[in-house]
Design a protein around this motif. Sequence first.
Motif, PDB file in Angstrom:
ATOM      1  N   LEU A   1      -4.300  -3.991 -10.743  1.00 46.47           N
ATOM      2  CA  LEU A   1      -3.336  -5.091 -10.897  1.00 46.47           C
ATOM      3  C   LEU A   1      -1.930  -4.502 -11.022  1.00 46.47           C
ATOM      4  N   TYR A   2      -1.032  -4.929 -10.131  1.00 52.26           N
ATOM      5  CA  TYR A   2       0.312  -4.335 -10.062  1.00 52.26           C
ATOM      6  C   TYR A   2       1.375  -5.424 -10.021  1.00 52.26           C
ATOM      7  N   ARG A   3       2.610  -5.011 -10.359  1.00 52.51           N
ATOM      8  CA  ARG A   3       3.733  -5.932 -10.281  1.00 52.51           C
ATOM      9  C   ARG A   3       4.826  -5.300  -9.420  1.00 52.51           C
ATOM     10  N   GLY A   4       5.359  -6.113  -8.483  1.00 53.71           N
ATOM     11  CA  GLY A   4       6.389  -5.606  -7.571  1.00 53.71           C
ATOM     12  C   GLY A   4       7.728  -6.282  -7.816  1.00 53.71           C
ATOM     13  N   ARG A   5       8.796  -5.488  -7.608  1.00 47.23           N
ATOM     14  CA  ARG A   5      10.158  -6.025  -7.755  1.00 47.23           C
ATOM     15  C   ARG A   5      10.757  -6.301  -6.385  1.00 47.23           C
TER      16      ARG A   5
ATOM     17  N   LEU B   1       2.687 -10.451  -8.353  1.00 42.89           N
ATOM     18  CA  LEU B   1       1.540  -9.686  -8.851  1.00 42.89           C
ATOM     19  C   LEU B   1       0.623  -9.374  -7.683  1.00 42.89           C
ATOM     20  N   TYR B   2       0.043  -8.191  -7.686  1.00 38.72           N
ATOM     21  CA  TYR B   2      -0.881  -7.778  -6.620  1.00 38.72           C
ATOM     22  C   TYR B   2      -2.233  -7.448  -7.246  1.00 38.72           C
TER      23      TYR B   2
ATOM     24  N   LYS C   1      -4.553  -9.744  -3.045  1.00 34.04           N
ATOM     25  CA  LYS C   1      -3.958 -11.072  -3.155  1.00 34.04           C
ATOM     26  C   LYS C   1      -2.604 -10.898  -3.840  1.00 34.04           C
ATOM     27  N   ALA C   2      -1.547 -11.403  -3.195  1.00 38.58           N
ATOM     28  CA  ALA C   2      -0.215 -11.390  -3.831  1.00 38.58           C
ATOM     29  C   ALA C   2      -0.022 -12.751  -4.475  1.00 38.58           C
TER      30      ALA C   2
END
Length: 337
Positions: free
Chosen positions: A59-63, A114-115, A132-133
């Motif tokens: 689980l990741y977060r992108g800017r 979120l990814y 899933k984004a």
Amino acid sequence: MTNIKVEEKTSKSGCISALEAPTMSGNDGADKAESGFTQDLKSVLVTSVLNLEELDIDLYRGRHHWVPRTQRLFGGQIIGQALVAAAKSVGENLYAHSLHCYFVRAGDPKVPVLYQVDRTRDGRSFTVRSVKAIQHGQPILICQASFQVLQPSPLQHQFSMPVVPQPEELPTVEEIIHQYLSKPDLTESAKVGLNKILASEVPIEIKPVNPALFYRISPGEPRRYFWGRARGYIGEGNMKLHCCVAAYVSDFALLGTALLPYSKYKARFTASLDHAMWFHSTFRSDEWMLYECESPWAGSSRGLVQGRLWRRDGVLAASCAQEGVLRVKPVTQTSKL
Ligand SMILES: CC(C)(COP(=O)(O)OP(=O)(O)OC[C@H]1O[C@@H](n2cnc3c(N)ncnc32)[C@H](O)[C@@H]1OP(=O)(O)O)[C@@H](O)C(=O)NCCC(=O)NCCSC(=O)CCCCC(=O)O
């Protein structure tokens, strides 16, 4: 078969397969000198956009960085970040060879993305990930990416690279816009539009092969070319990262190719619906690559576009295909610039 180069050797010479030669295009020193990059001027794509924050396992977060004038998130950013997230869950020995995405909702530039990665399958040769984004609790993109271990093959062919002027012979987007801005008969709204483009911080350097076609000043066949590379230094040695950067770049100026024949219409609503990409060879995304874009079909308020990313030594690095919504309205003014 016409326009096809067949390479019967399995060595690194000539047509190089990524699956046989995990080295870069090898022009590191020359290109850095030409662009003036040093290792201190790291590409913002790598330091910020594609540098995802890990929140939990898979689980990741992108800017966000550059947001197009439409105020929806740039599709290339979401694809690039989804591929980064997918690549984090596969071994060092696996390389992205394809991805297939649907853009199901517009991305909101006001909140992060979120990814969530699903480890769909791990095989001996191929490994598949679904990503899933998510924003506001709902998917904005669904992406499947497939990775492969390096495997040799006696079968190697590719189309030939189009013959176009080299990037050193062409002006940058910024130089072209300054030329247009110096025209005395420019309308106020054109000036505003051009200044907005100048002020936007697109993290890609672009050199259009035919600026009038690139900016739809003159109509033409639905085919255009531009040289592009990530701004700043990325360096050799991380092919996964170069693929993620190329995924980012691949959504840029692609769909607009379908509008090139239609000088009597301007875009009212355009957005990419899906995007597929195949990686063929090793490359450096911070070195000039030729993006060949063409649209074989438009209809039903949609357009199909295809792209080929060429290394400047003639090796086909990646191919893309995309369908997008194209809603247009008639042009009322006679002159755009
Ligand atoms: C909007 C998508 C594509 C789904 O469309 P739809 O199913 O029609 O969604 P709705 O929410 O029902 O409508 C949205 C909007 O469109 C109007 N609409 C719908 N149908 C029609 C019609 N037949 N005729 C006219 N207008 C219609 C509807 O009224 C709504 O208008 P609004 O109320 O004013 O909003 C959805 O799938 C979607 O958004 N997907 C995401 C697409 C996306 O974000 N792609 C990535 C970004 S695109 C990109 O990054 C390319 C940038 C290139 C930059 C460069 O090259 O410079």
